[in-house]
Design an enzyme around this catalytic site. Structure first.
Site, mmCIF file in Angstrom:
data_model
loop_
_atom_site.group_PDB
_atom_site.id
_atom_site.type_symbol
_atom_site.label_atom_id
_atom_site.label_comp_id
_atom_site.label_asym_id
_atom_site.label_seq_id
_atom_site.Cartn_x
_atom_site.Cartn_y
_atom_site.Cartn_z
ATOM 1 N N SER A 62 6.808 0.149 9.947
ATOM 2 C CA SER A 62 7.957 -0.517 10.567
ATOM 3 C C SER A 62 8.931 -1.061 9.530
ATOM 4 O O SER A 62 10.138 -1.168 9.802
ATOM 5 C CB SER A 62 7.494 -1.638 11.496
ATOM 6 O OG SER A 62 6.658 -2.552 10.808
ATOM 7 N N GLY A 63 8.437 -1.447 8.364
ATOM 8 C CA GLY A 63 9.302 -1.791 7.240
ATOM 9 C C GLY A 63 10.274 -2.922 7.462
ATOM 10 O O GLY A 63 11.382 -2.899 6.940
ATOM 11 N N GLY A 64 9.911 -3.924 8.230
ATOM 12 C CA GLY A 64 10.791 -5.068 8.429
ATOM 13 C C GLY A 64 11.686 -4.972 9.652
ATOM 14 O O GLY A 64 12.490 -5.872 9.913
ATOM 15 N N TYR A 109 3.789 -7.499 -0.925
ATOM 16 C CA TYR A 109 2.518 -7.965 -0.357
ATOM 17 C C TYR A 109 1.348 -7.305 -1.054
ATOM 18 O O TYR A 109 1.558 -6.373 -1.821
ATOM 19 C CB TYR A 109 2.447 -7.708 1.152
ATOM 20 C CG TYR A 109 2.248 -6.288 1.588
ATOM 21 C CD1 TYR A 109 0.982 -5.828 1.940
ATOM 22 C CD2 TYR A 109 3.319 -5.400 1.678
ATOM 23 C CE1 TYR A 109 0.794 -4.538 2.380
ATOM 24 C CE2 TYR A 109 3.141 -4.112 2.115
ATOM 25 C CZ TYR A 109 1.875 -3.675 2.474
ATOM 26 O OH TYR A 109 1.687 -2.394 2.905
ATOM 27 N N LYS A 122 2.404 8.194 6.220
ATOM 28 C CA LYS A 122 2.955 6.915 6.686
ATOM 29 C C LYS A 122 4.338 6.746 6.060
ATOM 30 O O LYS A 122 4.527 5.981 5.120
ATOM 31 C CB LYS A 122 2.028 5.749 6.331
ATOM 32 C CG LYS A 122 2.481 4.432 6.957
ATOM 33 C CD LYS A 122 1.443 3.329 6.786
ATOM 34 C CE LYS A 122 1.943 2.027 7.415
ATOM 35 N NZ LYS A 122 0.944 0.941 7.363
ATOM 36 N N SER A 162 1.991 3.093 12.580
ATOM 37 C CA SER A 162 1.001 2.342 11.805
ATOM 38 C C SER A 162 1.688 1.038 11.426
ATOM 39 O O SER A 162 2.188 0.874 10.318
ATOM 40 C CB SER A 162 0.564 3.124 10.559
ATOM 41 O OG SER A 162 -0.347 2.352 9.792
ATOM 42 N N ARG A 173 -8.731 -16.670 7.658
ATOM 43 C CA ARG A 173 -8.418 -15.235 7.664
ATOM 44 C C ARG A 173 -9.380 -14.493 8.587
ATOM 45 O O ARG A 173 -8.984 -13.594 9.340
ATOM 46 C CB ARG A 173 -8.498 -14.666 6.243
ATOM 47 C CG ARG A 173 -7.446 -15.212 5.286
ATOM 48 C CD ARG A 173 -7.373 -14.416 3.997
ATOM 49 N NE ARG A 173 -8.600 -14.453 3.224
ATOM 50 C CZ ARG A 173 -8.882 -15.354 2.288
ATOM 51 N NH1 ARG A 173 -8.012 -16.325 2.013
ATOM 52 N NH2 ARG A 173 -10.018 -15.306 1.618
ATOM 53 N N GLU A 229 6.661 4.356 0.529
ATOM 54 C CA GLU A 229 7.624 3.609 1.347
ATOM 55 C C GLU A 229 8.983 3.560 0.653
ATOM 56 O O GLU A 229 9.098 3.071 -0.468
ATOM 57 C CB GLU A 229 7.125 2.187 1.610
ATOM 58 C CG GLU A 229 8.111 1.386 2.438
ATOM 59 C CD GLU A 229 7.620 -0.013 2.781
ATOM 60 O OE1 GLU A 229 8.423 -0.787 3.343
ATOM 61 O OE2 GLU A 229 6.462 -0.337 2.487
ATOM 62 N N GLU A 257 1.529 7.300 1.671
ATOM 63 C CA GLU A 257 2.606 6.362 2.010
ATOM 64 C C GLU A 257 3.512 6.046 0.822
ATOM 65 O O GLU A 257 3.276 5.091 0.092
ATOM 66 C CB GLU A 257 2.021 5.045 2.548
ATOM 67 C CG GLU A 257 3.085 4.040 2.937
ATOM 68 C CD GLU A 257 2.513 2.682 3.350
ATOM 69 O OE1 GLU A 257 3.307 1.763 3.640
ATOM 70 O OE2 GLU A 257 1.275 2.526 3.376
ATOM 71 N N ASP A 280 -4.177 -4.851 6.770
ATOM 72 C CA ASP A 280 -4.707 -4.722 5.409
ATOM 73 C C ASP A 280 -3.973 -5.607 4.410
ATOM 74 O O ASP A 280 -4.023 -5.370 3.208
ATOM 75 C CB ASP A 280 -4.606 -3.267 4.967
ATOM 76 C CG ASP A 280 -3.173 -2.746 5.020
ATOM 77 O OD1 ASP A 280 -2.469 -3.034 5.997
ATOM 78 O OD2 ASP A 280 -2.755 -2.038 4.080
ATOM 79 N N LYS A 297 -5.843 3.969 2.697
ATOM 80 C CA LYS A 297 -4.391 3.777 2.589
ATOM 81 C C LYS A 297 -4.027 3.406 1.158
ATOM 82 O O LYS A 297 -4.717 2.612 0.514
ATOM 83 C CB LYS A 297 -3.934 2.677 3.538
ATOM 84 C CG LYS A 297 -2.441 2.345 3.390
ATOM 85 C CD LYS A 297 -2.135 0.951 3.842
ATOM 86 C CE LYS A 297 -0.759 0.537 3.355
ATOM 87 N NZ LYS A 297 -0.375 -0.791 3.815
#
Length: 394
Positions: free
Chosen positions: A305-307, A394, A263, A332, A91, A223, A221, A69, A181
């Protein structure tokens, strides 16, 4: 829209007059108990059964979510890393590679799409939504409008996108999306301030209620960014505060817990902390946070996963599934599923098959991790490379 009805608990109908029940008086006492309204609001949405079914489908054993996304700008950054221009055909070609991977549905139960992708088709004219349906993968949609500065905070952000969300969500449902999301963030180096935490929680709760009213299972989510040099204990403290606030406002907004997915970030030390934590430690702290804050009614915990590197994210997920959990604990992932795929593809048609095989390798690894059966033996050097970017947007 959901309606509100009132339940009368354990009271004969004759004792109710205008929705009020007279309570008995104590004999021999001059004090009288005040008349009270004994009623509870109950949320009854048109999509309740469907939401619960969708959430359970996504949270099915051995499967998780593929997150593709990324906004057009972020997708452009990914494409530029392999020297491709950020154009719609490029894309589309990349997302077609991902979504048409044979056998993907064995490991992937849901795919989060950007708005552009939800309305796109393959180069031979088949809608991406139909491609997903054929693999028994539930289509999802990113609905937030991104982060902007939060006035009055400690250089923090808030997530915009509530304006017009109901009408947009209704259109996404018509197009075939069945979950949504909304990503907001909390920064530990910035405090986080009470204002930022409350804004994040309230925005998520309003989004979740609006999504459910339009037939979309909301992924919740907030984060907690990896940025910072703090220890894992500090991350746990902040995560507990954030999730307590989130569930308070979800309840205030009458969100059906059985019809949501979470998430969360894994509880780890800050990316710049001097000591790294092993998967067992991360699993211990993360599960501690979840057990203290997340009701067992929630069907699925789909970690971001966050990097982390591809292998780190898989190892940590595996460690969390070494004993039974009240929820489906899964993944995810975006970069942790796509990094090797993108580098294998390089934008060349002759590399599509090899890139799809790379995606299946990562999807299967995380499927095994969800089942608690993953082994890191044979992982590539590329899978071990970290992807943390300080101040990542992002």
């Amino acid at each position: 829209m959901a309606c509100v009805s009132f339940a009368k608990l354990n009271a004969p109908s004759s004792s109710w007059i205008g929705g009020q029940q007279s309570l008995p008086q104590r004999s021999g006492s001059s004090a009288r108990l005040a008349t009270r309204r004994v009623s509870l609001p109950i949320r009854a949405g048109a999509y309740t059964d469907e939401l619960i079914k969708t959430a359970k489908t996504i949270a099915s054993p051995g499967r998780g979510i593929l997150a593709i996304d990324e906004s057009n700008a972020t997708c452009g950054k990914r494409l530029s890393s392999i020297d491709l221009d950020n154009t719609e055909p490029n894309r589309q070609a990349y997302r077609q590679l991902l979504l048409t991977t044979p056998g993907l549905g064995e490991y992937i139960s849901g795919a989060i799409l950007f708005e552009e992708t939800l309305y796109q088709s393959t180069t031979d004219g088949k809608k991406f939504v139909d491609v997903l349906h054929d693999q028994k993968i539930v289509p999802g949609i990113k609905v937030d409008k991104g982060l902007v500065p939060l006035p009055g905070s400690n250089n923090e952000s808030w997530c915009q996108g509530l304006d017009g969300l109901s009408s947009r969500s209704a259109e996404y449902y018509k197009q075939g999306a069945r979950f949504a999301k909304w990503r907001t963030v909390v920064s530990i180096p910035c405090g986080p301030s009470a204002l930022a935490v409350k804004e994040a929680a309230w925005g998520l709760a309003r989004y979740a209620a609006i999504s459910q009213d339009n037939g979309l299972v909301p992924i919740v989510e907030p984060e907690i960014l990896l940025d910072g040099d703090h220890p894992i204990e500090r991350t746990l403290e902040v995560a507990e505060k954030v999730w307590a606030e989130v569930f308070y406002y979800l309840a205030e907004n009458n969100v059906i817990f059985e019809g949501i997915l979470l998430k969360p970030s894994m509880v780890t030390p800050g990316a710049e902390h001097k000591e790294r934590a092993n998967p067992e430690t991360i699993a211990k702290y993360t599960l501690t946070m979840l057990k203290r804050r997340v009701p067992p009614a929630v069907p699925g915990i789909m970690f971001l996963s966050g990097g982390q590197s591809e292998m780190e994210a898989t190892l940590n997920l595996h460690a969390m599934n070494q004993s039974p959990n009240p929820w489906h604990v899964s993944f995810s992932y975006a970069r942790a599923l796509q990094n090797t795929v993108l580098k294998t593809w390089q934008g060349r048609p002759e590399n599509v098959e090899a890139a799809q095989k790379a995606l299946l390798v990562r999807a299967k690894a995380n499927s095994l991790a969800q089942l608690g059966k993953y082994s890191a033996e044979g992982e590539s050097e590329e899978a071990k490379k970290g992807m943390f970017v300080k101040g990542y947007t992002y």
